[in-house]
Design a protein around this motif. Structure first.
Motif, PDB file in Angstrom:
ATOM      1  N   ASN A 167       0.800  -1.237   0.000  1.00 13.49           N
ATOM      2  CA  ASN A 167       0.000   0.000   0.000  1.00 13.49           C
ATOM      3  C   ASN A 167       0.827   1.278   0.000  1.00 13.49           C
ATOM      4  OD1 ASN A 167      -2.562  -1.347   0.082  1.00 13.49           O
ATOM      5  ND2 ASN A 167      -2.152  -1.839   2.233  1.00 13.49           N
ATOM      6  N   TRP A 168       2.086   1.162  -0.329  1.00 16.62           N
ATOM      7  CA  TRP A 168       2.908   2.376  -0.405  1.00 16.62           C
ATOM      8  C   TRP A 168       2.393   3.285  -1.514  1.00 16.62           C
ATOM      9  CZ3 TRP A 168       8.920   2.343   0.312  1.00 16.62           C
ATOM     10  CH2 TRP A 168       9.211   2.069   1.661  1.00 16.62           C
ATOM     11  N   ASP A 169       2.370   4.577  -1.222  1.00 15.77           N
ATOM     12  CA  ASP A 169       1.939   5.573  -2.206  1.00 15.77           C
ATOM     13  C   ASP A 169       3.127   5.956  -3.078  1.00 15.77           C
ATOM     14  OD1 ASP A 169       0.916   7.626  -3.691  1.00 15.77           O
ATOM     15  OD2 ASP A 169       0.524   8.962  -2.000  1.00 15.77           O
ATOM     16  N   MET A 170       3.081   5.521  -4.334  1.00 14.70           N
ATOM     17  CA  MET A 170       4.186   5.790  -5.263  1.00 14.70           C
ATOM     18  C   MET A 170       3.802   6.830  -6.308  1.00 14.70           C
ATOM     19  SD  MET A 170       6.457   3.694  -4.085  1.00 14.70           S
ATOM     20  CE  MET A 170       7.690   3.490  -5.371  1.00 14.70           C
ATOM     21  N   SER A 171       2.663   7.460  -6.131  1.00 16.48           N
ATOM     22  CA  SER A 171       2.084   8.301  -7.184  1.00 16.48           C
ATOM     23  C   SER A 171       2.901   9.544  -7.518  1.00 16.48           C
ATOM     24  CB  SER A 171       0.660   8.715  -6.796  1.00 16.48           C
ATOM     25  OG  SER A 171       0.664   9.480  -5.610  1.00 16.48           O
ATOM     26  N   LYS A 172       3.785   9.962  -6.614  1.00 15.94           N
ATOM     27  CA  LYS A 172       4.558  11.169  -6.886  1.00 15.94           C
ATOM     28  C   LYS A 172       6.050  10.888  -7.033  1.00 15.94           C
ATOM     29  CE  LYS A 172       1.235  14.197  -4.579  1.00 15.94           C
ATOM     30  NZ  LYS A 172       1.005  15.195  -3.502  1.00 15.94           N
ATOM     31  N   LYS A 173       6.381   9.604  -7.238  1.00 16.60           N
ATOM     32  CA  LYS A 173       7.784   9.246  -7.400  1.00 16.60           C
ATOM     33  C   LYS A 173       8.228   9.430  -8.843  1.00 16.60           C
ATOM     34  CE  LYS A 173       7.374   8.017  -3.153  1.00 16.60           C
ATOM     35  NZ  LYS A 173       7.360   9.133  -2.208  1.00 16.60           N
ATOM     36  N   TYR A 174       9.491   9.847  -9.003  1.00 18.50           N
ATOM     37  CA  TYR A 174      10.061  10.059 -10.336  1.00 18.50           C
ATOM     38  C   TYR A 174      11.052   8.961 -10.723  1.00 18.50           C
ATOM     39  CZ  TYR A 174       8.273  14.879 -10.124  1.00 18.50           C
ATOM     40  OH  TYR A 174       7.469  15.989 -10.041  1.00 18.50           O
TER      41      TYR A 174
ATOM     42  N   LEU B 192       3.032  -5.688  -5.668  1.00 19.26           N
ATOM     43  CA  LEU B 192       3.195  -4.359  -6.260  1.00 19.26           C
ATOM     44  C   LEU B 192       2.118  -4.043  -7.290  1.00 19.26           C
ATOM     45  CD1 LEU B 192       7.071  -4.355  -6.880  1.00 19.26           C
ATOM     46  CD2 LEU B 192       5.816  -3.911  -4.765  1.00 19.26           C
ATOM     47  N   LYS B 193       1.127  -4.901  -7.408  1.00 21.14           N
ATOM     48  CA  LYS B 193       0.163  -4.771  -8.503  1.00 21.14           C
ATOM     49  C   LYS B 193      -0.651  -3.479  -8.458  1.00 21.14           C
ATOM     50  CE  LYS B 193      -3.787  -7.366  -6.613  1.00 21.14           C
ATOM     51  NZ  LYS B 193      -4.707  -8.507  -6.870  1.00 21.14           N
ATOM     52  N   ASN B 194      -0.818  -2.888  -7.288  1.00 14.65           N
ATOM     53  CA  ASN B 194      -1.597  -1.650  -7.199  1.00 14.65           C
ATOM     54  C   ASN B 194      -0.736  -0.398  -7.088  1.00 14.65           C
ATOM     55  OD1 ASN B 194      -4.180  -2.902  -7.291  1.00 14.65           O
ATOM     56  ND2 ASN B 194      -3.965  -3.491  -5.139  1.00 14.65           N
ATOM     57  N   TRP B 195       0.545  -0.554  -7.279  1.00 12.23           N
ATOM     58  CA  TRP B 195       1.414   0.618  -7.229  1.00 12.23           C
ATOM     59  C   TRP B 195       1.069   1.568  -8.369  1.00 12.23           C
ATOM     60  CZ3 TRP B 195       7.315  -0.018  -5.895  1.00 12.23           C
ATOM     61  CH2 TRP B 195       7.443  -0.341  -4.537  1.00 12.23           C
ATOM     62  N   ASP B 196       0.940   2.837  -8.026  1.00 18.73           N
ATOM     63  CA  ASP B 196       0.676   3.879  -9.015  1.00 18.73           C
ATOM     64  C   ASP B 196       2.006   4.502  -9.413  1.00 18.73           C
ATOM     65  OD1 ASP B 196      -0.038   6.051 -10.512  1.00 18.73           O
ATOM     66  OD2 ASP B 196      -1.345   6.955  -9.015  1.00 18.73           O
ATOM     67  N   VAL B 197       2.531   4.051 -10.561  1.00 20.75           N
ATOM     68  CA  VAL B 197       3.845   4.534 -10.997  1.00 20.75           C
ATOM     69  C   VAL B 197       3.719   5.477 -12.195  1.00 20.75           C
ATOM     70  CG1 VAL B 197       5.065   2.518 -10.114  1.00 20.75           C
ATOM     71  CG2 VAL B 197       4.161   2.476 -12.447  1.00 20.75           C
ATOM     72  N   GLN B 198       2.589   6.119 -12.304  1.00 21.25           N
ATOM     73  CA  GLN B 198       2.294   6.916 -13.495  1.00 21.25           C
ATOM     74  C   GLN B 198       3.248   8.089 -13.703  1.00 21.25           C
ATOM     75  OE1 GLN B 198      -1.312   9.315 -13.386  1.00 21.25           O
ATOM     76  NE2 GLN B 198      -1.487   8.951 -11.186  1.00 21.25           N
ATOM     77  N   ASN B 199       3.926   8.539 -12.656  1.00 21.67           N
ATOM     78  CA  ASN B 199       4.843   9.672 -12.802  1.00 21.67           C
ATOM     79  C   ASN B 199       6.313   9.267 -12.822  1.00 21.67           C
ATOM     80  OD1 ASN B 199       3.084  12.022 -12.945  1.00 21.67           O
ATOM     81  ND2 ASN B 199       2.470  11.467 -10.862  1.00 21.67           N
ATOM     82  N   VAL B 200       6.562   7.985 -12.717  1.00 23.34           N
ATOM     83  CA  VAL B 200       7.952   7.509 -12.721  1.00 23.34           C
ATOM     84  C   VAL B 200       8.520   7.566 -14.135  1.00 23.34           C
ATOM     85  CG1 VAL B 200       9.468   5.538 -12.314  1.00 23.34           C
ATOM     86  CG2 VAL B 200       7.581   6.001 -10.731  1.00 23.34           C
ATOM     87  N   TYR B 201       9.715   8.128 -14.263  1.00 20.50           N
ATOM     88  CA  TYR B 201      10.367   8.147 -15.571  1.00 20.50           C
ATOM     89  C   TYR B 201      11.636   7.297 -15.595  1.00 20.50           C
ATOM     90  CZ  TYR B 201      13.298  11.868 -13.521  1.00 20.50           C
ATOM     91  OH  TYR B 201      14.134  12.598 -12.719  1.00 20.50           O
TER      92      TYR B 201
END
Length: 255
Positions: free
Chosen positions: A114-121, A139-148
């Protein structure tokens, strides 16, 4: 620092300095870490690197709200078998590079579900060299949309057998995929990556290098690699790979 000195320090100041924290870790006073108020510390990078810590339970009440850097925080903690204790950490840093790299006894990532990854780069090398890691389902629900930056994230996870858990990752902003699954020797299939949008990716070098048991590239057929400029050694040492058929529609004109 003996226990009395520690108690006096905490009683007097309510907080602990990074210098004293590092001293406690060096002296392997891991259980006493639960008494530490770390709320004023900003830089935790490589704090436990090479330490003999076995459990993170003493860290469960740490207030990490002011943390600005935790790159390599637990790198090369060879005795660490579980991440239980840091389930509820809320981390502000945009970069978590090599945070758990070379934690060779780590078997599951369940506590990070449940770690919040939504603002990670950048999460490059985060689990690199975690030789005992078997699956990525937590890790299936990790939000990595901002990771580059995903470079070397799971490289050297030699017991990883499946990419199940990554199916729905939104990697659409990803640019660097270098070595992401390199040397995942037991990985037999790339199923799970079919729907990845890698259209902004420019670096794919060594991405699957050393994946000895991959036989086909099914799952990569629809990847849009038109922005790719570096494909060096992408499938190097994939000795059981039988066909490159899955790549026939790839646009590698910039490579």
């Amino acid at each position: 620092m003996n226990k009395k000195e520690l108690i006096n320090l905490l009683t007097d100041s309510k907080t602990i300095s990074i210098k004293d924290l590092k001293k406690m870790i060096k002296e392997e006073k891991f259980e006493e870490l639960k008494y530490c108020d770390v709320s004023n510390i900003k830089d935790f990078s490589y704090l436990f690197k090479n330490s003999k810590i076995k459990s993170l339970e003493p860290l469960k009440d740490w207030n990490m709200e002011n943390c600005l850097n935790c790159d390599g925080m637990f790198e090369h903690c060879l005795n660490l078998e579980s991440l239980e204790g840091i389930e509820n950490w809320k981390l502000k840093p945009r970069f978590l590079r090599s945070m758990f790299a070379k934690c060779e006894k780590l078997k599951t990532l369940e506590p990070l579900r449940n770690w919040d990854m939504s603002k990670k780069y950048s999460i490059g090398g985060m689990f690199s060299g975690c030789k005992s890691l078997i699956d990525l389902k937590p890790l299936k629900n990790w939000d990595v949309q901002n990771v580059y930056c995903f470079d070397f994230m799971f490289s050297g996870c030699i017991n990883l057998e499946s990419l199940e858990g990554l199916e729905n990752w939104n990697v659409s902003k990803g640019k660097d995929f270098k070595g992401m699954f390199a040397r995942c020797k037991k990985l037999k299939s790339l199923e799970g990556l079919e729907n990845w949008n890698v259209s902004k990716g420019d670096t794919f070098s060594q991405m699957f290098s050393g994946c000895l048991n991959i036989k086909t590239l099914e799952g990569l057929e629809n990847w849009n690699t038109s922005e790719g400029i570096d494909f060096n050694d992408m499938f190097c040492n994939c000795f059981n790979l039988e066909s490159l058929e899955g790549l026939k529609n790839w646009d590698v004109s910039k490579g």
